[in-house]
Design a protein around this motif. Structure first.
Motif, PDB file in Angstrom:
ATOM      1  N   ALA A 185       7.012  32.492  14.881  1.00 41.81           N
ATOM      2  CA  ALA A 185       7.463  31.337  14.781  1.00 41.81           C
ATOM      3  C   ALA A 185       7.461  30.536  16.350  1.00 41.81           C
ATOM      4  CB  ALA A 185       8.662  31.141  14.355  1.00 41.81           C
ATOM      5  N   THR A 186       7.609  31.170  17.334  1.00 38.20           N
ATOM      6  CA  THR A 186       7.904  30.651  18.430  1.00 38.20           C
ATOM      7  C   THR A 186       6.335  30.361  18.887  1.00 38.20           C
ATOM      8  OG1 THR A 186       9.759  32.094  19.108  1.00 38.20           O
ATOM      9  CG2 THR A 186       8.637  31.187  20.799  1.00 38.20           C
ATOM     10  N   ALA A 187       5.406  31.243  18.757  1.00 42.77           N
ATOM     11  CA  ALA A 187       3.946  30.968  19.208  1.00 42.77           C
ATOM     12  C   ALA A 187       3.367  29.588  18.719  1.00 42.77           C
ATOM     13  CB  ALA A 187       3.081  32.132  18.833  1.00 42.77           C
ATOM     14  N   ILE A 188       3.844  29.442  17.300  1.00 47.59           N
ATOM     15  CA  ILE A 188       3.409  28.261  16.556  1.00 47.59           C
ATOM     16  C   ILE A 188       3.929  27.019  17.028  1.00 47.59           C
ATOM     17  CG2 ILE A 188       3.413  26.965  14.413  1.00 47.59           C
ATOM     18  CD1 ILE A 188       3.027  29.872  13.110  1.00 47.59           C
ATOM     19  N   LEU A 189       5.348  26.971  17.192  1.00 47.57           N
ATOM     20  CA  LEU A 189       5.809  25.966  17.839  1.00 47.57           C
ATOM     21  C   LEU A 189       5.439  25.727  19.345  1.00 47.57           C
ATOM     22  CD1 LEU A 189       9.436  26.781  16.490  1.00 47.57           C
ATOM     23  CD2 LEU A 189       7.930  24.868  15.606  1.00 47.57           C
ATOM     24  N   VAL A 190       5.292  26.622  20.143  1.00 48.39           N
ATOM     25  CA  VAL A 190       5.170  26.486  21.522  1.00 48.39           C
ATOM     26  C   VAL A 190       3.571  25.595  21.585  1.00 48.39           C
ATOM     27  CG1 VAL A 190       4.422  27.277  23.762  1.00 48.39           C
ATOM     28  CG2 VAL A 190       6.742  27.924  22.655  1.00 48.39           C
ATOM     29  N   PHE A 191       2.710  26.244  20.645  1.00 52.22           N
ATOM     30  CA  PHE A 191       1.241  25.896  20.671  1.00 52.22           C
ATOM     31  C   PHE A 191       1.198  24.240  20.353  1.00 52.22           C
ATOM     32  CE2 PHE A 191      -2.753  25.154  19.021  1.00 52.22           C
ATOM     33  CZ  PHE A 191      -3.839  25.995  19.799  1.00 52.22           C
ATOM     34  N   ILE A 192       1.992  24.025  19.005  1.00 55.01           N
ATOM     35  CA  ILE A 192       1.653  22.648  18.663  1.00 55.01           C
ATOM     36  C   ILE A 192       2.372  21.795  19.780  1.00 55.01           C
ATOM     37  CG2 ILE A 192       2.876  20.954  17.010  1.00 55.01           C
ATOM     38  CD1 ILE A 192       2.660  23.437  15.164  1.00 55.01           C
ATOM     39  N   SER A 193       3.555  22.116  20.351  1.00 54.01           N
ATOM     40  CA  SER A 193       4.133  21.327  21.638  1.00 54.01           C
ATOM     41  C   SER A 193       3.029  20.893  22.701  1.00 54.01           C
ATOM     42  CB  SER A 193       5.258  21.962  22.054  1.00 54.01           C
ATOM     43  OG  SER A 193       5.998  21.202  22.917  1.00 54.01           O
ATOM     44  N   ALA A 194       2.351  22.093  23.096  1.00 51.72           N
ATOM     45  CA  ALA A 194       1.666  22.082  24.171  1.00 51.72           C
ATOM     46  C   ALA A 194       0.477  21.184  23.942  1.00 51.72           C
ATOM     47  CB  ALA A 194       1.154  23.496  24.680  1.00 51.72           C
ATOM     48  N   TRP A 195      -0.276  21.523  22.402  1.00 50.31           N
ATOM     49  CA  TRP A 195      -1.402  20.587  22.022  1.00 50.31           C
ATOM     50  C   TRP A 195      -1.143  19.110  21.951  1.00 50.31           C
ATOM     51  CZ3 TRP A 195      -6.067  22.441  20.360  1.00 50.31           C
ATOM     52  CH2 TRP A 195      -6.936  21.595  19.496  1.00 50.31           C
ATOM     53  N   ASN A 196       0.209  18.653  21.483  1.00 46.95           N
ATOM     54  CA  ASN A 196       0.408  17.463  21.375  1.00 46.95           C
ATOM     55  C   ASN A 196       1.006  16.680  22.689  1.00 46.95           C
ATOM     56  OD1 ASN A 196      -0.337  17.425  18.552  1.00 46.95           O
ATOM     57  ND2 ASN A 196       1.706  17.933  18.036  1.00 46.95           N
ATOM     58  N   GLU A 197       1.300  17.367  23.648  1.00 48.48           N
ATOM     59  CA  GLU A 197       1.894  16.622  24.997  1.00 48.48           C
ATOM     60  C   GLU A 197       0.861  15.597  25.630  1.00 48.48           C
ATOM     61  OE1 GLU A 197       3.330  15.691  28.441  1.00 48.48           O
ATOM     62  OE2 GLU A 197       1.502  16.929  28.154  1.00 48.48           O
ATOM     63  N   PHE A 198       1.316  14.585  25.933  1.00 44.56           N
ATOM     64  CA  PHE A 198       0.607  13.508  26.260  1.00 44.56           C
ATOM     65  C   PHE A 198       0.851  13.057  27.784  1.00 44.56           C
ATOM     66  CE2 PHE A 198      -0.161   8.874  26.924  1.00 44.56           C
ATOM     67  CZ  PHE A 198      -1.559   8.792  26.673  1.00 44.56           C
ATOM     68  N   LEU A 199       2.132  12.840  28.007  1.00 42.24           N
ATOM     69  CA  LEU A 199       2.609  12.557  29.236  1.00 42.24           C
ATOM     70  C   LEU A 199       2.222  13.139  30.494  1.00 42.24           C
ATOM     71  CD1 LEU A 199       3.898   9.800  30.150  1.00 42.24           C
ATOM     72  CD2 LEU A 199       6.198  10.926  29.967  1.00 42.24           C
ATOM     73  N   LEU A 200       2.507  14.440  30.568  1.00 42.94           N
ATOM     74  CA  LEU A 200       1.749  15.276  31.708  1.00 42.94           C
ATOM     75  C   LEU A 200       0.262  15.358  31.867  1.00 42.94           C
ATOM     76  CD1 LEU A 200       4.292  18.265  31.184  1.00 42.94           C
ATOM     77  CD2 LEU A 200       4.096  16.489  33.016  1.00 42.94           C
ATOM     78  N   ALA A 201      -0.394  15.359  30.629  1.00 41.06           N
ATOM     79  CA  ALA A 201      -1.908  15.503  30.286  1.00 41.06           C
ATOM     80  C   ALA A 201      -2.387  14.107  31.065  1.00 41.06           C
ATOM     81  CB  ALA A 201      -2.229  15.598  28.993  1.00 41.06           C
ATOM     82  N   VAL A 202      -1.918  12.883  30.847  1.00 41.46           N
ATOM     83  CA  VAL A 202      -2.480  11.741  31.340  1.00 41.46           C
ATOM     84  C   VAL A 202      -2.143  11.464  32.820  1.00 41.46           C
ATOM     85  CG1 VAL A 202      -0.624  10.216  30.726  1.00 41.46           C
ATOM     86  CG2 VAL A 202      -2.962   9.411  30.318  1.00 41.46           C
ATOM     87  N   ALA A 203      -0.991  12.021  33.047  1.00 35.54           N
ATOM     88  CA  ALA A 203      -0.734  11.717  34.481  1.00 35.54           C
ATOM     89  C   ALA A 203      -1.267  12.558  35.462  1.00 35.54           C
ATOM     90  CB  ALA A 203       0.955  11.704  34.785  1.00 35.54           C
ATOM     91  N   LEU A 204      -1.495  13.889  35.051  1.00 32.44           N
ATOM     92  CA  LEU A 204      -2.176  14.914  35.768  1.00 32.44           C
ATOM     93  C   LEU A 204      -3.707  15.203  35.774  1.00 32.44           C
ATOM     94  CD1 LEU A 204       0.865  17.549  35.756  1.00 32.44           C
ATOM     95  CD2 LEU A 204       0.545  15.661  37.353  1.00 32.44           C
ATOM     96  N   THR A 205      -4.211  14.331  35.335  1.00 29.81           N
ATOM     97  CA  THR A 205      -5.761  14.381  35.236  1.00 29.81           C
ATOM     98  C   THR A 205      -6.495  12.976  35.178  1.00 29.81           C
ATOM     99  OG1 THR A 205      -5.645  14.162  32.749  1.00 29.81           O
ATOM    100  CG2 THR A 205      -5.870  16.185  33.480  1.00 29.81           C
ATOM    101  N   SER A 206      -7.616  13.177  35.776  1.00 31.27           N
ATOM    102  CA  SER A 206      -8.290  11.921  35.945  1.00 31.27           C
ATOM    103  C   SER A 206      -9.971  11.787  35.365  1.00 31.27           C
ATOM    104  CB  SER A 206      -8.280  11.466  37.390  1.00 31.27           C
ATOM    105  OG  SER A 206      -9.059  12.423  38.265  1.00 31.27           O
ATOM    106  N   THR A 207     -10.184  13.086  35.120  1.00 37.49           N
ATOM    107  CA  THR A 207     -11.800  13.046  34.753  1.00 37.49           C
ATOM    108  C   THR A 207     -11.633  13.822  33.543  1.00 37.49           C
ATOM    109  OG1 THR A 207     -11.971  15.293  35.804  1.00 37.49           O
ATOM    110  CG2 THR A 207     -12.587  13.110  37.092  1.00 37.49           C
ATOM    111  N   PRO A 208     -12.934  13.661  32.613  1.00 33.37           N
ATOM    112  CA  PRO A 208     -13.009  14.280  31.313  1.00 33.37           C
ATOM    113  C   PRO A 208     -12.834  16.038  31.478  1.00 33.37           C
ATOM    114  CG  PRO A 208     -14.371  12.412  31.342  1.00 33.37           C
ATOM    115  CD  PRO A 208     -14.058  12.765  32.788  1.00 33.37           C
ATOM    116  N   ALA A 209     -13.281  16.331  32.514  1.00 37.64           N
ATOM    117  CA  ALA A 209     -13.488  17.910  32.820  1.00 37.64           C
ATOM    118  C   ALA A 209     -12.068  18.524  32.543  1.00 37.64           C
ATOM    119  CB  ALA A 209     -13.923  18.141  34.386  1.00 37.64           C
TER     120      ALA A 209
END
Length: 266
Positions: A185-209
């Motif tokens: 249960a914990t693995a699924i919840l953490v995976f979904i949370s990390a998969w859907n996270e947007f704010l950190l991903a957009v602020a800490l990246t700048s290239t498609p790589a």
């Protein structure tokens, strides 16, 4: 009760149905509000799957979410076992402090993380995404697993100690196998949370790589600057959502068991 369940299900599924509906529309059909496309087309899905940047983003999301989940289970299970079993002082206070981490808005730490990551070379890297995501995933893992470990009878640990098992051996060979529903249960919840996270991903990246799926979808462009690519955005959203829905449906019993453990005594 059934009427309430039906209302909740319909209200929850309507947005997803409309997402699928939009993904099957192409060209002028996108401006219509038909309940079902007059000329359904899979062209949007073809365009998305032929986009190399989107496929790279999917791979990045798989790596970031998987590594974050594994590390959260590794460190979270150890910390949760200590809080649930070991005679530590102020365990309730420590668990409260761990849970309090999740109350901090992500936006408040983005600026300092951006500055630090830029200076040490972690900006626009997968490692630079995994570390902050893990920071917010660990409290969830610790809180969930602590409740689950408390439900495991202490007599099993005593029996293992009599047989000569040390604390680490007992934890690995006795406790963890019994905690499989909570770990799943914990693995699924953490995976979904990390998969859907947007704010950190957009602020800490700048290239498609290094960009993940939510960022790649947000950066989709139309034929010109005045066009919003609703069809491709909807198709991409369906593609990345269906696997998560399938995982949740398959393991829903384990999720419920992991979340409700410790809620009832006796």
């Amino acid at each position: 009760m059934w009427a309430i369940i039906v209302v909740v299900m319909v209200s929850s599924l309507i947005p997803f149905y409309w997402l699928i509906n939009t993904s099957l529309k192409f060209g002028p059909g996108l401006s219509t509000a038909d309940l079902w496309p007059r000329d359904p087309s899979f062209q949007n899905y073809v365009d998305v799957l032929n986009d190399g940047r989107f496929l790279t983003a999917v791979g990045n999301s798989v790596i970031v979410a998987s590594v974050t989940t594994l590390l959260a289970l590794l460190f979270g299970s150890s910390a949760a076992y200590a809080l649930a079993r070991l005679p530590l002082p102020r365990k309730a206070v420590m668990l409260t402090l761990v849970s309090a981490v999740t109350t901090f808005p992500v936006i408040t730490i983005i600026a300092p993380i951006f500055e630090i990551w830029t200076q040490i070379g972690l900006y626009d890297t997968l490692i630079g995404l995994i570390i902050p995501k893990l920071t917010f995933s660990l409290p969830l893992a610790i809180f969930t697993l602590t409740s689950f470990f408390r439900e495991i009878p202490s007599e099993l640990e005593e029996a293992a100690a009599i047989d000569g098992c040390g604390p680490i051996t007992t934890f690995v060979r006795v406790i963890l196998p019994l905690a499989t529903p909570g770990l799943a249960a914990t693995a699924i919840l953490v995976f979904i949370s990390a998969w859907n996270e947007f704010l950190l991903a957009v602020a800490l990246t700048s290239t498609p790589a290094a960009q993940t799926v939510p960022v790649a979808i947000a950066y989709f462009t139309g034929v010109n600057q005045f066009e919003i690519p609703l069809g491709t955005i909807a198709a991409a959203s369906v593609i990345v959502t269906i696997p998560l829905l399938a995982v949740v449906l398959v393991f829903q019993r384990r999720i419920v068991a992991g979340l409700t453990s410790g809620a009832v005594k006796g």
